[in-house]
Design a protein around this motif. Structure first.
Motif, PDB file in Angstrom:
ATOM      1  N   LEU A  29      43.142  -1.904  38.159  1.00 25.32           N
ATOM      2  CA  LEU A  29      41.983  -2.133  37.615  1.00 25.32           C
ATOM      3  C   LEU A  29      40.893  -1.444  38.146  1.00 25.32           C
ATOM      4  O   LEU A  29      40.078  -1.061  37.240  1.00 25.32           O
ATOM      5  N   PRO A  30      40.660  -1.059  39.540  1.00 22.26           N
ATOM      6  CA  PRO A  30      39.539  -0.253  39.831  1.00 22.26           C
ATOM      7  C   PRO A  30      39.651   1.158  39.178  1.00 22.26           C
ATOM      8  O   PRO A  30      38.560   1.590  38.796  1.00 22.26           O
ATOM      9  N   PHE A  31      40.664   1.829  39.071  1.00 25.05           N
ATOM     10  CA  PHE A  31      40.649   3.205  38.253  1.00 25.05           C
ATOM     11  C   PHE A  31      40.387   2.957  36.800  1.00 25.05           C
ATOM     12  O   PHE A  31      39.874   3.829  36.375  1.00 25.05           O
ATOM     13  N   ALA A  32      40.596   1.831  36.330  1.00 24.26           N
ATOM     14  CA  ALA A  32      40.414   1.710  34.814  1.00 24.26           C
ATOM     15  C   ALA A  32      38.867   1.488  34.750  1.00 24.26           C
ATOM     16  O   ALA A  32      38.247   2.005  33.898  1.00 24.26           O
ATOM     17  N   ILE A  33      38.437   0.753  35.705  1.00 26.66           N
ATOM     18  CA  ILE A  33      36.711   0.548  35.509  1.00 26.66           C
ATOM     19  C   ILE A  33      36.089   1.746  35.737  1.00 26.66           C
ATOM     20  O   ILE A  33      35.016   2.184  35.248  1.00 26.66           O
ATOM     21  N   MET A  34      36.687   2.689  36.681  1.00 24.63           N
ATOM     22  CA  MET A  34      36.188   3.891  36.996  1.00 24.63           C
ATOM     23  C   MET A  34      36.111   4.927  35.833  1.00 24.63           C
ATOM     24  O   MET A  34      35.189   5.704  35.552  1.00 24.63           O
ATOM     25  N   LEU A  35      37.359   4.892  35.219  1.00 17.00           N
ATOM     26  CA  LEU A  35      37.585   5.740  34.080  1.00 17.00           C
ATOM     27  C   LEU A  35      36.503   5.378  32.982  1.00 17.00           C
ATOM     28  O   LEU A  35      36.186   6.080  32.120  1.00 17.00           O
ATOM     29  N   ALA A  36      36.302   3.962  32.706  1.00 13.01           N
ATOM     30  CA  ALA A  36      35.328   3.674  31.562  1.00 13.01           C
ATOM     31  C   ALA A  36      34.292   4.027  32.100  1.00 13.01           C
ATOM     32  O   ALA A  36      33.354   4.395  31.124  1.00 13.01           O
ATOM     33  N   ASP A  37      33.665   3.710  33.341  1.00 15.19           N
ATOM     34  CA  ASP A  37      32.253   3.922  33.641  1.00 15.19           C
ATOM     35  C   ASP A  37      32.119   5.597  33.744  1.00 15.19           C
ATOM     36  O   ASP A  37      30.832   6.020  33.355  1.00 15.19           O
ATOM     37  N   SER A  38      33.027   6.392  33.660  1.00 14.20           N
ATOM     38  CA  SER A  38      32.695   7.954  33.582  1.00 14.20           C
ATOM     39  C   SER A  38      32.291   8.196  32.248  1.00 14.20           C
ATOM     40  O   SER A  38      31.948   9.320  32.046  1.00 14.20           O
ATOM     41  N   THR A  39      32.712   7.126  31.301  1.00 18.88           N
ATOM     42  CA  THR A  39      32.261   7.586  29.739  1.00 18.88           C
ATOM     43  C   THR A  39      30.900   6.849  29.467  1.00 18.88           C
ATOM     44  O   THR A  39      30.541   6.734  28.186  1.00 18.88           O
ATOM     45  N   ARG A  40      30.370   5.979  30.331  1.00 13.93           N
ATOM     46  CA  ARG A  40      29.118   5.165  30.076  1.00 13.93           C
ATOM     47  C   ARG A  40      27.913   5.998  30.554  1.00 13.93           C
ATOM     48  O   ARG A  40      27.829   6.801  31.425  1.00 13.93           O
ATOM     49  N   SER A  41      26.682   5.667  29.929  1.00 12.34           N
ATOM     50  CA  SER A  41      25.586   6.227  30.332  1.00 12.34           C
ATOM     51  C   SER A  41      24.868   5.260  31.455  1.00 12.34           C
ATOM     52  O   SER A  41      25.457   4.015  31.778  1.00 12.34           O
ATOM     53  N   VAL A  42      23.869   5.860  32.134  1.00 10.82           N
ATOM     54  CA  VAL A  42      23.173   4.883  33.092  1.00 10.82           C
ATOM     55  C   VAL A  42      22.667   3.441  32.644  1.00 10.82           C
ATOM     56  O   VAL A  42      22.813   2.689  33.184  1.00 10.82           O
ATOM     57  N   VAL A  43      22.044   3.411  31.421  1.00 11.33           N
ATOM     58  CA  VAL A  43      21.644   2.157  30.882  1.00 11.33           C
ATOM     59  C   VAL A  43      23.027   1.181  30.818  1.00 11.33           C
ATOM     60  O   VAL A  43      22.782   0.123  30.980  1.00 11.33           O
ATOM     61  N   GLN A  44      23.890   1.786  30.194  1.00  9.57           N
ATOM     62  CA  GLN A  44      24.986   0.884  29.951  1.00  9.57           C
ATOM     63  C   GLN A  44      25.935   0.526  31.647  1.00  9.57           C
ATOM     64  O   GLN A  44      26.119  -0.631  31.431  1.00  9.57           O
ATOM     65  N   LEU A  45      25.700   1.401  32.459  1.00 10.58           N
ATOM     66  CA  LEU A  45      26.432   1.107  33.610  1.00 10.58           C
ATOM     67  C   LEU A  45      25.460  -0.174  34.247  1.00 10.58           C
ATOM     68  O   LEU A  45      25.978  -1.057  35.206  1.00 10.58           O
ATOM     69  N   ASN A  46      24.204  -0.236  34.287  1.00  8.70           N
ATOM     70  CA  ASN A  46      23.248  -1.126  34.780  1.00  8.70           C
ATOM     71  C   ASN A  46      23.299  -2.532  34.138  1.00  8.70           C
ATOM     72  O   ASN A  46      22.916  -3.606  34.612  1.00  8.70           O
ATOM     73  N   THR A  47      24.138  -2.465  32.874  1.00 11.23           N
ATOM     74  CA  THR A  47      24.574  -3.997  32.155  1.00 11.23           C
ATOM     75  C   THR A  47      25.466  -4.538  33.080  1.00 11.23           C
ATOM     76  O   THR A  47      25.721  -5.924  32.628  1.00 11.23           O
ATOM     77  N   GLY A  48      26.370  -3.747  33.900  1.00 13.31           N
ATOM     78  CA  GLY A  48      27.432  -4.795  34.585  1.00 13.31           C
ATOM     79  C   GLY A  48      28.798  -4.082  34.277  1.00 13.31           C
ATOM     80  O   GLY A  48      28.736  -2.762  33.467  1.00 13.31           O
TER      81      GLY A  48
END
Length: 284
Positions: A29-48
């Motif tokens: 799960l942590p690796f999946a979250i990290m890989l998903a976050d690597s494709t998201r913008s700062v605004v998207q990351l701030n949403t949770g």
């Protein structure tokens, strides 16, 4: 009675598989979250937190490179330290384990107890003294302090002693001696092949530890040309301390790159563990 026992056995096996499946998902799960976050913008990351990939991978990679993130240079530095350190650690630990298992000498128990005692000492306790010692030896901004300590790895020695105790056969060594083989040749030609699963296991742990090692290189290295890959990723967050917005999507992209070699090494070495276990099962 037999049917009842068979049904109970299947139920236990199913329960074990379910538990292992849950643990595997929790580990990934942590690796999946990290890989998903690597494709998201700062605004998207701030949403949770989200497992859904974003559309900012290209932007994050561009930002990553704009931070003077020399991927090839950092990868080479980290790989050089990790590969050499792991090779020394595994070889020297196997040599020490062979001596402790195959030979009988007066201080054998004392030496083994000393190895176990060293495992109990946290590495953080000796960091200040080690740093001062490296200053006296003029070895700052040098890879030697990051590589040579791998020759003395108490945890690896302990593991290989315990593992070798299960596979060592004195008759093999005696037969090789009768054929005129030297002790080193016996170790290289007879013992090392028998220890492949144990060596592969320690190589995985050693490589992961050396590759992810951040605090010690941070203490000893100040030359940017010698930075390892984790140190290069950390500089991106340090730039944000000056009031600039940290591009966390780019940071996660850098972190995703740093774990790729670890996964590759695991996939390469894990087959020796599986193969060794299968061979042991056939032999038994």
């Amino acid at each position: 009675m037999n049917k009842s026992y068979a049904g109970s056995l299947r139920a236990r096996r199913t329960l074990i598989y379910i538990c292992f499946g849950i643990l595997t998902l929790l580990s990934l799960l942590p690796f999946a979250i990290m890989l998903a976050d690597s494709t998201r913008s700062v605004v998207q990351l701030n949403t949770g937190v989200s497992l859904l990939p974003g559309s900012s991978l290209g932007h994050n990679i561009k930002v990553l490179l704009s931070y003077d993130f020399n991927l090839g240079h950092g990868m080479f530095n980290s790989a050089f330290i990790a590969v050499v350190s792991t090779a020394l650690s595994v070889y020297c630990s196997a040599l020490a384990a062979y001596a402790l298992v195959a030979y009988d000498f007066k201080a054998k128990r004392l030496v083994y107890a000393f190895v176990i005692a060293l495992i109990m000492i946290p590495g953080q306790v000796s960091m200040v003294g080690f740093y001062q010692f490296m200053i006296q030896l003029n070895l700052l901004d040098n890879y030697i302090p990051l590589i040579l300590p791998g020759m003395c790895a108490p945890a690896s020695i302990f593991f290989l002693v315990e593992y070798m105790g299960t596979v060592y056969n004195k008759d093999y060594a005696d037969s090789a001696r009768l054929d005129g083989a030297s002790e080193l040749k016996i170790f290289h030609s007879v013992m090392l092949p028998m220890m492949k699963p144990g060596l592969a296991t320690m190589a995985i742990f050693g490589f992961v530890f050396s590759w992810n090692n951040f605090l010690m290189p941070l203490m000893l290295i100040s030359d940017k040309n010698l930075y390892t890959l984790p140190m290069m990723v950390q500089t991106m967050t340090a730039l944000g301390a000056g009031g600039h917005t940290v591009e966390w999507g780019a940071v996660y992209s850098g972190l995703s790159i740093t774990i790729a070699p670890i996964i590759i090494v695991y996939l390469i070495l894990s087959r020796f563990i599986v193969g060794g276990g299968t061979a042991g099962g056939v032999k038994g």
